[in-house]
Design an enzyme around this catalytic site. Structure first.
Site, PDB file in Angstrom:
ATOM      1  N   LYS A  14       0.867  -1.183   0.000  1.00  0.00           N
ATOM      2  CA  LYS A  14       0.000   0.000   0.000  1.00  0.00           C
ATOM      3  C   LYS A  14       0.895   1.220   0.000  1.00  0.00           C
ATOM      4  O   LYS A  14       2.048   1.148   0.461  1.00  0.00           O
ATOM      5  CB  LYS A  14      -0.880  -0.001   1.254  1.00  0.00           C
ATOM      6  CG  LYS A  14      -2.107   0.895   1.148  1.00  0.00           C
ATOM      7  CD  LYS A  14      -3.274   0.191   0.499  1.00  0.00           C
ATOM      8  CE  LYS A  14      -4.418   1.153   0.280  1.00  0.00           C
ATOM      9  NZ  LYS A  14      -5.634   0.469  -0.193  1.00  0.00           N
ATOM     10  N   ASP A  53      -7.051   4.521  -4.363  1.00  0.00           N
ATOM     11  CA  ASP A  53      -7.702   4.407  -3.048  1.00  0.00           C
ATOM     12  C   ASP A  53      -8.274   5.805  -2.796  1.00  0.00           C
ATOM     13  O   ASP A  53      -8.490   6.559  -3.768  1.00  0.00           O
ATOM     14  CB  ASP A  53      -6.678   3.981  -1.964  1.00  0.00           C
ATOM     15  CG  ASP A  53      -7.338   3.616  -0.632  1.00  0.00           C
ATOM     16  OD1 ASP A  53      -7.890   2.519  -0.527  1.00  0.00           O
ATOM     17  OD2 ASP A  53      -7.326   4.440   0.306  1.00  0.00           O
TER      18      ASP A  53
HETATM   19  P1  NDP Z   1     -12.874   8.063  -2.556  1.00  0.00           P
HETATM   20  O1  NDP Z   1     -11.789   9.045  -2.401  1.00  0.00           O
HETATM   21  O2  NDP Z   1     -13.470   7.837  -3.898  1.00  0.00           O
HETATM   22  O3  NDP Z   1     -14.084   8.423  -1.549  1.00  0.00           O
HETATM   23  C1  NDP Z   1     -13.879   8.478  -0.179  1.00  0.00           C
HETATM   24  C2  NDP Z   1     -15.160   8.966   0.487  1.00  0.00           C
HETATM   25  O4  NDP Z   1     -15.029   8.854   1.889  1.00  0.00           O
HETATM   26  C3  NDP Z   1     -15.478  10.408   0.186  1.00  0.00           C
HETATM   27  O5  NDP Z   1     -16.855  10.595   0.232  1.00  0.00           O
HETATM   28  C4  NDP Z   1     -14.781  11.119   1.353  1.00  0.00           C
HETATM   29  O6  NDP Z   1     -15.314  12.393   1.656  1.00  0.00           O
HETATM   30  C5  NDP Z   1     -15.058  10.164   2.485  1.00  0.00           C
HETATM   31  N1  NDP Z   1     -13.992  10.292   3.489  1.00  0.00           N
HETATM   32  C6  NDP Z   1     -12.659  10.139   3.301  1.00  0.00           C
HETATM   33  N2  NDP Z   1     -11.989  10.354   4.441  1.00  0.00           N
HETATM   34  C7  NDP Z   1     -12.923  10.661   5.355  1.00  0.00           C
HETATM   35  C8  NDP Z   1     -12.867  11.000   6.723  1.00  0.00           C
HETATM   36  N3  NDP Z   1     -11.685  11.050   7.379  1.00  0.00           N
HETATM   37  N4  NDP Z   1     -14.042  11.235   7.352  1.00  0.00           N
HETATM   38  C9  NDP Z   1     -15.223  11.178   6.694  1.00  0.00           C
HETATM   39  N5  NDP Z   1     -15.342  10.873   5.392  1.00  0.00           N
HETATM   40  C10 NDP Z   1     -14.213  10.630   4.739  1.00  0.00           C
HETATM   41  O7  NDP Z   1     -12.315   6.691  -1.932  1.00  0.00           O
HETATM   42  P2  NDP Z   1     -12.853   5.211  -2.157  1.00  0.00           P
HETATM   43  O8  NDP Z   1     -14.314   5.213  -2.319  1.00  0.00           O
HETATM   44  O9  NDP Z   1     -12.003   4.593  -3.178  1.00  0.00           O
HETATM   45  O10 NDP Z   1     -12.431   4.540  -0.757  1.00  0.00           O
HETATM   46  C11 NDP Z   1     -13.331   4.507   0.363  1.00  0.00           C
HETATM   47  C12 NDP Z   1     -12.892   3.406   1.319  1.00  0.00           C
HETATM   48  O11 NDP Z   1     -12.890   2.142   0.633  1.00  0.00           O
HETATM   49  C13 NDP Z   1     -11.470   3.547   1.894  1.00  0.00           C
HETATM   50  O12 NDP Z   1     -11.441   2.995   3.194  1.00  0.00           O
HETATM   51  C14 NDP Z   1     -10.639   2.657   0.964  1.00  0.00           C
HETATM   52  O13 NDP Z   1      -9.439   2.218   1.577  1.00  0.00           O
HETATM   53  C15 NDP Z   1     -11.620   1.514   0.759  1.00  0.00           C
HETATM   54  N6  NDP Z   1     -11.371   0.686  -0.410  1.00  0.00           N
HETATM   55  C16 NDP Z   1     -11.331   1.228  -1.667  1.00  0.00           C
HETATM   56  C17 NDP Z   1     -11.133   0.411  -2.766  1.00  0.00           C
HETATM   57  C18 NDP Z   1     -11.192   0.931  -4.162  1.00  0.00           C
HETATM   58  O14 NDP Z   1     -11.184   0.102  -5.094  1.00  0.00           O
HETATM   59  N7  NDP Z   1     -11.275   2.236  -4.390  1.00  0.00           N
HETATM   60  C19 NDP Z   1     -10.871  -1.032  -2.604  1.00  0.00           C
HETATM   61  C20 NDP Z   1     -11.041  -1.517  -1.247  1.00  0.00           C
HETATM   62  C21 NDP Z   1     -11.257  -0.667  -0.205  1.00  0.00           C
HETATM   63  P3  NDP Z   1     -14.500  13.717   1.224  1.00  0.00           P
HETATM   64  O15 NDP Z   1     -14.819  13.906  -0.225  1.00  0.00           O
HETATM   65  O16 NDP Z   1     -15.046  14.788   2.095  1.00  0.00           O
HETATM   66  O17 NDP Z   1     -13.043  13.443   1.467  1.00  0.00           O
END
Ligand code: NDP
Length: 449
Positions: free
Chosen positions: A122, A162
């Site tokens: 990662k 991510d």
């Molecule tokens: P994105 O950047 O596309 O979206 C993240 C979302 O979560 C946004 O709505 C963001 O809001 C919110 N967010 C991020 N940090 C925080 C925080 N500290 N508090 C509250 N809301 C928060 O990321 P992904 O959708 O790709 O990833 C989301 C989760 O899924 C993560 O845990 C990631 O590790 C996990 N994941 C992702 C994969 C993938 O294929 N993308 C695969 C497996 C797991 P804001 O816009 O305000 O930052």
């Protein structure tokens, strides 16, 4: 076991998230060590919790006003026993070595569960892409890759997206890698379709989460049809989780970002979801803007003074945390149980605190841990690598059907492993044990390296 955990905590006292992830896995694999004394003899716990390699580097870049900024870049190459390191890059101001180590550690077991040959890694940076222009993001990505390119390669380490790293960032990173190496290879996944990406990769994590949840429900003779669902986040994983829930006849009433959440009693349908995709992926706006267009929905601003998130206090059948780590604490878990939730399936990595998991399990809630439930994303990344190696592209139906099959197989593996070690129906135990055994056996086969 306690000695090993204590040593890890002493060695890097500030790495709280890493300790949390290690603690959960080590506690659940205890019966495996009892049955396999050679694991203790070969110090597999000490070896599996120490990254094979940690790379930290300076990322200098210039903003549009000519001001120079310096961020910190990371790549943790955790374990390559069953394949090249594989795992995403996260760009978010909260990124630290602890966060990247916890994510890399989780990734090892997740990748092991997918049935594909991928080790765990990662990376990321404390760079905040929010509010930055495309030019600034491009210069940052180029500077980041100017160092990372030395350490990665299609048979060595294959990063992906991510939080904060989507199609735009993958494009800039890939372009710089190609220029530096003078090679067009599958060194990153999540690429655009026109230059080596796989159909269904953007959808894969969210779709996979709901396939996994459907398998969990099916064991209880239920389905997603008619289920009311709470979803957090509004990024890649949340959007495609909502999409698949809708396709399977469920109803979604919430979405969020770090500023707050929306509650739409009428349900977020496909048209409303398309609006969210535009808002988040193209305009890069905030979720509160949803209520400007859908005036019957409510917006609740995040309140840092509260020790719970009111999103999880709404009545529902299922909950899908899809934002970030530790977003459901024990109070939230108690609220979920009170609100009638019978299934919590993790789209995000480690979104439930250990105390929250205990409450869910004690209350008989079906709990799908992220390393199993959200493995669909990396699984399709593995399929993207296979397509790149063969220099061909599979149709969407084929990738989706492979994804569904992989999620089904992960579900079976978790159920079987939990039962084999006396924890019938506990997906967390099943996922940890099954992921662990495969990696550890490969490590032992390959000698002390
Ligand atoms: P994105 O950047 O596309 O979206 C993240 C979302 O979560 C946004 O709505 C963001 O809001 C919110 N967010 C991020 N940090 C925080 C925080 N500290 N508090 C509250 N809301 C928060 O990321 P992904 O959708 O790709 O990833 C989301 C989760 O899924 C993560 O845990 C990631 O590790 C996990 N994941 C992702 C994969 C993938 O294929 N993308 C695969 C497996 C797991 P804001 O816009 O305000 O930052």
């Amino acid at each position: 076991m306690e000695d090993i955990i204590a040593r890890i905590e002493q060695r890097d006292p500030e790495q709280k998230e890493f300790h949390q992830a290690v603690h959960e896995v080590l506690e659940t694999v205890r019966p495996v060590l009892d049955r396999n004394p050679e694991y203790r003899q070969q110090a597999v716990l000490e070896r599996i919790t120490e990254p094979e390699r940690v790379i930290m580097f300076r990322v200098p870049w210039m903003d549009d006003q000519g001001q120079v900024h310096v961020n910190r870049g990371f790549r943790v190459e955790m374990n390559s026993a069953i394949g090249p390191y594989k795992g995403g890059l996260r760009f978010h101001p909260s990124v630290t070595l602890s966060i990247i180590k916890f994510l890399a550690f989780e990734q090892v077991f997740k990748n092991s569960l997918t049935t594909l040959h991928m080790g765990g890694g990662k990376g990321g940076s404390d760079f905040n892409p929010k509010g930055r222009t495309d030019g600034e993001v491009m210069r940052f990505c180029q500077s980041f890759m100017a160092e990372l390119f030395r350490h990665i390669g299609p048979d060595t380490d294959v990063p992906a997206g991510d939080i904060g790293v989507g199609a735009r960032e993958i494009g800039y990173l890939f372009g710089m890698y190609k220029k530096l190496r003078n090679e067009f290879t599958g060194v990153l996944t999540g690429k655009s379709l026109a230059w080596g990406g796989s159909l269904i990769r953007p959808e894969a994590t969210g779709y996979g989460v709901v396939y996994f949840a459907s398998e969990m429900l099916a064991r209880r003779g239920e389905s997603m049809e008619g289920k009311t669902c709470l979803v957090s986040g509004s990024g890649n994983v949340a959007q495609h989780t909502v999409e698949k829930i809708l396709q399977l006849g469920g109803r979604v009433v919430t979405l969020s970002d770090s500023s707050g959440y929306i509650y739409d009693e009428a349900g977020i349908d496909q048209d409303k979801l398309e609006y969210v995709k535009q808002l988040k992926n193209v305009r890069r706006g905030r979720i509160r803007e949803y209520c400007d267009v859908h005036v019957d929905a409510d917006y609740v601003e995040a309140d840092p003074a509260l020790d719970y998130n009111p999103l999880w206090a709404h009545k529902a059948d299922c909950a899908f945390p899809c934002a970030t780590e530790n977003e459901i604490n024990e109070r939230d878990a108690a609220n979920l149980v009170k609100g009638g939730v019978r299934l919590v399936c993790e789209g995000a990595n480690m979104p439930c605190t250990p105390e929250a998991v205990d409450i869910l399990l004690e209350s008989g809630v079906l709990y799908g841990p992220g390393k199993a439930a959200n493995a669909g994303g990396v699984a399709v990344s593995g399929l993207e690598m296979a397509q790149n190696s063969m220099r061909l592209s599979w149709p969407a139906e084929e990738v989706d059907s492979r994804l569904k099959q992989i999620m089904k197989s992960i579900h079976h593996t978790c159920v079987d492993a939990a039962a084999a070690y006396g924890s019938e129906g506990n997906y967390m135990v099943g996922a940890n044990i099954a992921g662990f055994v495969k990696v550890v056996n490969a490590m032992l086969d390959q000698g002390l390296i």
